[in-house]
Scaffold this motif. Sequence first.
Motif, PDB file in Angstrom:
ATOM      1  N   CYS A  16       0.829  -1.211   0.000  1.00  0.00           N
ATOM      2  CA  CYS A  16       0.000   0.000   0.000  1.00  0.00           C
ATOM      3  C   CYS A  16       0.859   1.255   0.000  1.00  0.00           C
ATOM      4  N   LYS A  17       1.879   1.271   0.824  1.00  0.00           N
ATOM      5  CA  LYS A  17       2.763   2.441   0.915  1.00  0.00           C
ATOM      6  C   LYS A  17       3.553   2.646  -0.364  1.00  0.00           C
ATOM      7  N   GLN A  18       3.873   1.572  -1.070  1.00  0.00           N
ATOM      8  CA  GLN A  18       4.642   1.665  -2.304  1.00  0.00           C
ATOM      9  C   GLN A  18       3.752   1.903  -3.527  1.00  0.00           C
ATOM     10  N   GLY A  19       2.445   1.964  -3.313  1.00  0.00           N
ATOM     11  CA  GLY A  19       1.533   2.214  -4.415  1.00  0.00           C
ATOM     12  C   GLY A  19       1.349   1.036  -5.356  1.00  0.00           C
ATOM     13  N   GLU A  20       1.565  -0.170  -4.856  1.00  0.00           N
ATOM     14  CA  GLU A  20       1.362  -1.365  -5.678  1.00  0.00           C
ATOM     15  C   GLU A  20      -0.123  -1.483  -6.044  1.00  0.00           C
ATOM     16  N   PRO A  21      -0.410  -2.100  -7.189  1.00  0.00           N
ATOM     17  CA  PRO A  21      -1.814  -2.262  -7.601  1.00  0.00           C
ATOM     18  C   PRO A  21      -2.516  -3.342  -6.785  1.00  0.00           C
ATOM     19  N   VAL A  22      -2.994  -2.958  -5.612  1.00  0.00           N
ATOM     20  CA  VAL A  22      -3.649  -3.892  -4.715  1.00  0.00           C
ATOM     21  C   VAL A  22      -5.019  -3.342  -4.337  1.00  0.00           C
ATOM     22  N   ASN A  23      -5.978  -4.225  -4.245  1.00  0.00           N
ATOM     23  CA  ASN A  23      -7.343  -3.882  -3.869  1.00  0.00           C
ATOM     24  C   ASN A  23      -7.670  -4.684  -2.614  1.00  0.00           C
ATOM     25  N   ILE A  24      -7.957  -4.004  -1.513  1.00  0.00           N
ATOM     26  CA  ILE A  24      -8.218  -4.687  -0.247  1.00  0.00           C
ATOM     27  C   ILE A  24      -9.717  -4.861  -0.087  1.00  0.00           C
ATOM     28  N   VAL A  25     -10.136  -6.094   0.163  1.00  0.00           N
ATOM     29  CA  VAL A  25     -11.556  -6.405   0.241  1.00  0.00           C
ATOM     30  C   VAL A  25     -11.867  -7.092   1.574  1.00  0.00           C
ATOM     31  N   ASN A  26     -12.739  -6.452   2.332  1.00  0.00           N
ATOM     32  CA  ASN A  26     -13.200  -6.932   3.627  1.00  0.00           C
ATOM     33  C   ASN A  26     -14.450  -7.768   3.374  1.00  0.00           C
ATOM     34  N   VAL A  27     -14.393  -9.070   3.668  1.00  0.00           N
ATOM     35  CA  VAL A  27     -15.552  -9.927   3.422  1.00  0.00           C
ATOM     36  C   VAL A  27     -16.370 -10.177   4.696  1.00  0.00           C
ATOM     37  N   ARG A  28     -16.080  -9.410   5.764  1.00  0.00           N
ATOM     38  CA  ARG A  28     -16.872  -9.512   6.991  1.00  0.00           C
ATOM     39  C   ARG A  28     -18.240  -8.865   6.779  1.00  0.00           C
ATOM     40  N   ALA A  29     -19.177  -9.211   7.644  1.00  0.00           N
ATOM     41  CA  ALA A  29     -20.503  -8.583   7.593  1.00  0.00           C
ATOM     42  C   ALA A  29     -20.364  -7.088   7.845  1.00  0.00           C
ATOM     43  N   ALA A  30     -21.170  -6.288   7.162  1.00  0.00           N
ATOM     44  CA  ALA A  30     -21.086  -4.826   7.262  1.00  0.00           C
ATOM     45  C   ALA A  30     -21.210  -4.344   8.701  1.00  0.00           C
ATOM     46  N   GLU A  31     -22.103  -4.951   9.470  1.00  0.00           N
ATOM     47  CA  GLU A  31     -22.307  -4.503  10.854  1.00  0.00           C
ATOM     48  C   GLU A  31     -21.111  -4.805  11.749  1.00  0.00           C
ATOM     49  N   CYS A  33     -18.060  -4.104  10.974  1.00  0.00           N
ATOM     50  CA  CYS A  33     -16.985  -3.193  10.589  1.00  0.00           C
ATOM     51  C   CYS A  33     -16.971  -1.924  11.442  1.00  0.00           C
ATOM     52  N   ALA A  34     -17.740  -1.900  12.508  1.00  0.00           N
ATOM     53  CA  ALA A  34     -17.853  -0.699  13.343  1.00  0.00           C
ATOM     54  C   ALA A  34     -16.515  -0.262  13.937  1.00  0.00           C
ATOM     55  N   TYR A  68      -9.819 -10.273   3.273  1.00  0.00           N
ATOM     56  CA  TYR A  68      -9.640 -10.586   4.688  1.00  0.00           C
ATOM     57  C   TYR A  68     -10.982 -10.731   5.374  1.00  0.00           C
ATOM     58  N   CYS A  69     -10.962 -11.558   6.432  1.00  0.00           N
ATOM     59  CA  CYS A  69     -12.152 -11.766   7.241  1.00  0.00           C
ATOM     60  C   CYS A  69     -11.795 -11.476   8.699  1.00  0.00           C
ATOM     61  N   TYR A  70     -12.370 -12.213   9.622  1.00  0.00           N
ATOM     62  CA  TYR A  70     -12.242 -11.884  11.039  1.00  0.00           C
ATOM     63  C   TYR A  70     -10.890 -12.247  11.658  1.00  0.00           C
ATOM     64  N   SER A  71     -10.447 -13.490  11.461  1.00  0.00           N
ATOM     65  CA  SER A  71      -9.236 -13.952  12.129  1.00  0.00           C
ATOM     66  C   SER A  71      -8.679 -15.167  11.398  1.00  0.00           C
ATOM     67  N   HIS A  72      -7.623 -15.732  11.963  1.00  0.00           N
ATOM     68  CA  HIS A  72      -6.992 -16.892  11.343  1.00  0.00           C
ATOM     69  C   HIS A  72      -7.866 -18.150  11.400  1.00  0.00           C
ATOM     70  N   LEU A  94      -5.401 -12.471   3.254  1.00  0.00           N
ATOM     71  CA  LEU A  94      -4.575 -11.861   4.292  1.00  0.00           C
ATOM     72  C   LEU A  94      -4.518 -12.806   5.487  1.00  0.00           C
ATOM     73  N   GLU A  95      -3.327 -13.296   5.792  1.00  0.00           N
ATOM     74  CA  GLU A  95      -3.155 -14.204   6.928  1.00  0.00           C
ATOM     75  C   GLU A  95      -3.560 -13.518   8.229  1.00  0.00           C
ATOM     76  N   GLY A  96      -4.325 -14.219   9.043  1.00  0.00           N
ATOM     77  CA  GLY A  96      -4.730 -13.694  10.337  1.00  0.00           C
ATOM     78  C   GLY A  96      -5.884 -12.734  10.296  1.00  0.00           C
ATOM     79  N   GLY A  97      -6.264 -12.320   9.102  1.00  0.00           N
ATOM     80  CA  GLY A  97      -7.413 -11.436   8.935  1.00  0.00           C
ATOM     81  C   GLY A  97      -7.312 -10.123   9.689  1.00  0.00           C
ATOM     82  N   TRP A  98      -8.473  -9.548   9.945  1.00  0.00           N
ATOM     83  CA  TRP A  98      -8.564  -8.246  10.598  1.00  0.00           C
ATOM     84  C   TRP A  98      -7.950  -8.275  11.994  1.00  0.00           C
ATOM     85  N   ARG A  99      -8.133  -9.368  12.714  1.00  0.00           N
ATOM     86  CA  ARG A  99      -7.630  -9.443  14.094  1.00  0.00           C
ATOM     87  C   ARG A  99      -6.116  -9.305  14.149  1.00  0.00           C
TER      88      ARG A  99
END
Length: 110
Positions: A16-31, A33-34, A68-72, A94-99
Amino acid sequence: DKMALTTGPVELERWCKQGEPVNIVNVRAAEDCAEGPIPGALNLPKHQWDNATAMKAQIHKNKINVLYCYSHVCHLAASAAVLFASKGYPVMELEGGWRWWKNDGFEIEK
């Protein structure tokens, strides 16, 4: 084989910092993501995976889609990766997910 389709928080932050062409997608339920997503992440919960319009808006064929999702122990990101890859999208999990991201002190969007 799985190692070729995963990345860790350190690598993702560097891309992300290097500006690589990456798209991050959170597949957790919207609620769920608070607490905030990974910066720049788009949300595509499971109930939208079969919605072609939602998928085209969130998943890209010209970038690596890091899911990424919730955890490993959560398998949502792995399931999404199999589905999206079968439709021709370049994906990584993403290994380990959001946690792991949060617990390792990486930035969270507020």
